[in-house]
Design a protein around this motif. Structure first.
Motif, mmCIF file in Angstrom:
data_model
loop_
_atom_site.group_PDB
_atom_site.id
_atom_site.type_symbol
_atom_site.label_atom_id
_atom_site.label_comp_id
_atom_site.label_asym_id
_atom_site.label_seq_id
_atom_site.Cartn_x
_atom_site.Cartn_y
_atom_site.Cartn_z
ATOM 1 N N GLY A 122 0.826 -1.207 0.000
ATOM 2 C CA GLY A 122 0.000 0.000 0.000
ATOM 3 C C GLY A 122 0.859 1.256 0.000
ATOM 4 O O GLY A 122 1.818 1.368 0.763
ATOM 5 N N LYS A 123 0.533 2.194 -0.845
ATOM 6 C CA LYS A 123 1.338 3.411 -0.975
ATOM 7 C C LYS A 123 1.189 4.346 0.224
ATOM 8 O O LYS A 123 2.079 5.142 0.513
ATOM 9 N N ALA A 124 0.038 4.258 0.924
ATOM 10 C CA ALA A 124 -0.203 5.192 2.028
ATOM 11 C C ALA A 124 0.601 4.839 3.277
ATOM 12 O O ALA A 124 0.817 5.679 4.143
ATOM 13 N N VAL A 125 1.031 3.585 3.392
ATOM 14 C CA VAL A 125 1.722 3.129 4.602
ATOM 15 C C VAL A 125 3.180 3.583 4.575
ATOM 16 O O VAL A 125 3.878 3.414 3.581
ATOM 17 N N SER A 126 3.638 4.169 5.671
ATOM 18 C CA SER A 126 5.021 4.665 5.744
ATOM 19 C C SER A 126 5.992 3.502 5.895
ATOM 20 O O SER A 126 5.627 2.399 6.327
ATOM 21 N N ASN A 127 7.251 3.736 5.551
ATOM 22 C CA ASN A 127 8.283 2.709 5.702
ATOM 23 C C ASN A 127 8.424 2.260 7.153
ATOM 24 O O ASN A 127 8.638 1.080 7.437
ATOM 25 N N LYS A 128 8.328 3.198 8.066
ATOM 26 C CA LYS A 128 8.436 2.860 9.495
ATOM 27 C C LYS A 128 7.338 1.894 9.908
ATOM 28 O O LYS A 128 7.586 0.909 10.627
ATOM 29 N N ASP A 129 6.113 2.145 9.440
ATOM 30 C CA ASP A 129 4.998 1.266 9.798
ATOM 31 C C ASP A 129 5.103 -0.084 9.099
ATOM 32 O O ASP A 129 4.719 -1.118 9.665
ATOM 33 N N ARG A 130 5.622 -0.102 7.884
ATOM 34 C CA ARG A 130 5.854 -1.376 7.196
ATOM 35 C C ARG A 130 6.819 -2.249 8.010
ATOM 36 O O ARG A 130 6.583 -3.439 8.226
ATOM 37 N N VAL A 131 7.897 -1.627 8.464
ATOM 38 C CA VAL A 131 8.910 -2.367 9.228
ATOM 39 C C VAL A 131 8.334 -2.862 10.546
ATOM 40 O O VAL A 131 8.594 -3.996 10.972
ATOM 41 N N ARG A 132 7.533 -2.038 11.192
ATOM 42 C CA ARG A 132 6.961 -2.454 12.477
ATOM 43 C C ARG A 132 6.047 -3.667 12.311
ATOM 44 O O ARG A 132 6.042 -4.568 13.156
ATOM 45 N N LEU A 133 5.275 -3.688 11.241
ATOM 46 C CA LEU A 133 4.391 -4.833 11.000
ATOM 47 C C LEU A 133 5.195 -6.116 10.800
ATOM 48 O O LEU A 133 4.843 -7.184 11.311
ATOM 49 N N VAL A 134 6.286 -6.016 10.045
ATOM 50 C CA VAL A 134 7.137 -7.191 9.819
ATOM 51 C C VAL A 134 7.777 -7.642 11.134
ATOM 52 O O VAL A 134 7.875 -8.842 11.419
ATOM 53 N N MET A 135 8.197 -6.697 11.967
ATOM 54 C CA MET A 135 8.770 -7.041 13.266
ATOM 55 C C MET A 135 7.746 -7.759 14.147
ATOM 56 O O MET A 135 8.066 -8.745 14.823
#
Length: 348
Positions: free
Chosen positions: A196-209
């Motif tokens: 999703g384009k709206a999701v920030s890189n920081k939030d992407r990383v947190r979800l993976v963590m």
């Protein structure tokens, strides 16, 4: 190892050099509880929805000041003071959730509008005299209303821009062991978020963590999520952020944790989580409770496992003496120090 070294280094200074400071008479002695962030790497990864924490995370607080960047905020109002010592509204709502703050700001605006209308009715000398006397309070109220309206405006923009409500819902499901989420379903949901384009890189990383912590045995799917992060441009844009996601199993994996993060070894705690999942909560974005809450409950009941939370003592006899004393009079006060930092959620 670091906690043990720190404990042994700190112990002799106050206990041996100033024993009178620790004479509490009939009260049980307070406890200094030293914890490691690796015991609960989950809490710092969750999106925060209380007022102070949101300002800190989405806007930034430095020296009790925040700088607003919204185009809707006039230039002269962009630097604001966020200090509970000088702002009663902020002090009252430090730990209020986002929805409650929005309603309270509306009430603040309505109250100011009523006062403003009264000040416009200057029909006599007495009215003018009263206005002059009240003008400083009126101006201060106007400034405070403007400040909090502007802060909530920017918070609203940040929540919408980064799709934080959908992100937070998935975060809470990953954090809650009683949720119906499984490894395959969570993988697909996170994949959709990563793309999703709206999701920030920081939030992407947190979800993976969060996935790495919740489904630690799913090495193949975790690797797939790391590949998706790289394809989304995270690795190229911020190598350190990508490396943090990659290292999460080594940093906060089950073999590194002494606490029962997901309640798997605590039947009562697991039952509470299941009951919460069945009953629902008033706010799905704030249903998570930090491990610290359960740790302090066990401390107050003198039920902490002494093997995992050992006493700082120079001899075994001294440790047993402390253990016996707290069994008779469990501590009612604790000073908590978390090696690796604490969160606003844990300070509530």
């Amino acid at each position: 190892m670091a906690i043990g070294c720190l404990t042994l280094a700190l112990y002799p200074l106050p206990m041996l050099l100033q024993p009178g400071v620790f004479d509490f008479g009939s009260r049980s002695s307070p406890v200094v509880l030293l914890l490691d962030r690796t015991d609960d790497p989950l809490t710092p990864l969750l999106t925060q929805w209380t007022y102070q924490a949101m300002i800190h995370e989405l806007i930034g607080i430095r020296d009790n000041r925040a700088v607003l960047t919204s185009s809707k905020v006039a230039e002269q109002y962009r630097e604001v003071v966020v200090d509970p010592a000088s702002d009663d509204f902020y002090k009252r709502h430090l730990y209020s959730n986002y929805g409650e703050v929005g309603l309270s700001v509306k009430e603040l605006v309505d109250k100011f509008s009523t006062a403003s209308a009264q000040h416009k009715q200057l029909n006599s000398l007495e009215d003018m005299r009263r206005f002059v006397l009240e003008h400083s309070d009126f101006s201060r109220a106007q400034s405070n209303v403007t400040k909090h309206v502007n802060i909530v405006t920017q918070l609203s923009e940040e929540v919408s821009r980064h799709n934080l409500m959908d992100v937070s819902t998935l975060e809470q499901d990953l954090a809650n062991p009683a949720s119906a989420l499984n490894a395959a379903g969570a993988y697909e949901d996170i994949m959709a978020m990563l793309q999703g384009k709206a999701v920030s890189n920081k939030d992407r990383v947190r979800l993976v963590m969060l996935y790495a912590l919740r489904f630690e045995g799913e090495a193949g799917r975790f690797s797939g999520l790391l590949d998706a992060l790289a394809q989304a441009g995270v690795k190229a844009a911020n190598p350190q952020l990508y490396a943090a996601a990659e290292d999460m199993p080594r940093y906060g994996g089950q073999d590194r944790r002494s606490g029962d993060l997901y309640g798997g070894g605590n039947i009562l705690l697991k039952a509470k989580n299941v009951f919460k999942g069945l009953q629902g909560v008033d706010n799905v974005y704030t249903q998570h409770q930090p491990l610290l809450v359960e740790t302090l409950r066990l401390l107050a009941a003198n039920d902490l496992n002494p093997a995992a939370y050992s006493y700082a003592a120079t001899t075994q006899d001294e440790a047993l003496s402390w253990q016996a004393a707290y069994k008779q009079r469990p501590p009612r006060e604790a000073i908590v120090f978390i090696l690796g930092g604490s969160t606003y959620e844990e300070s509530k």
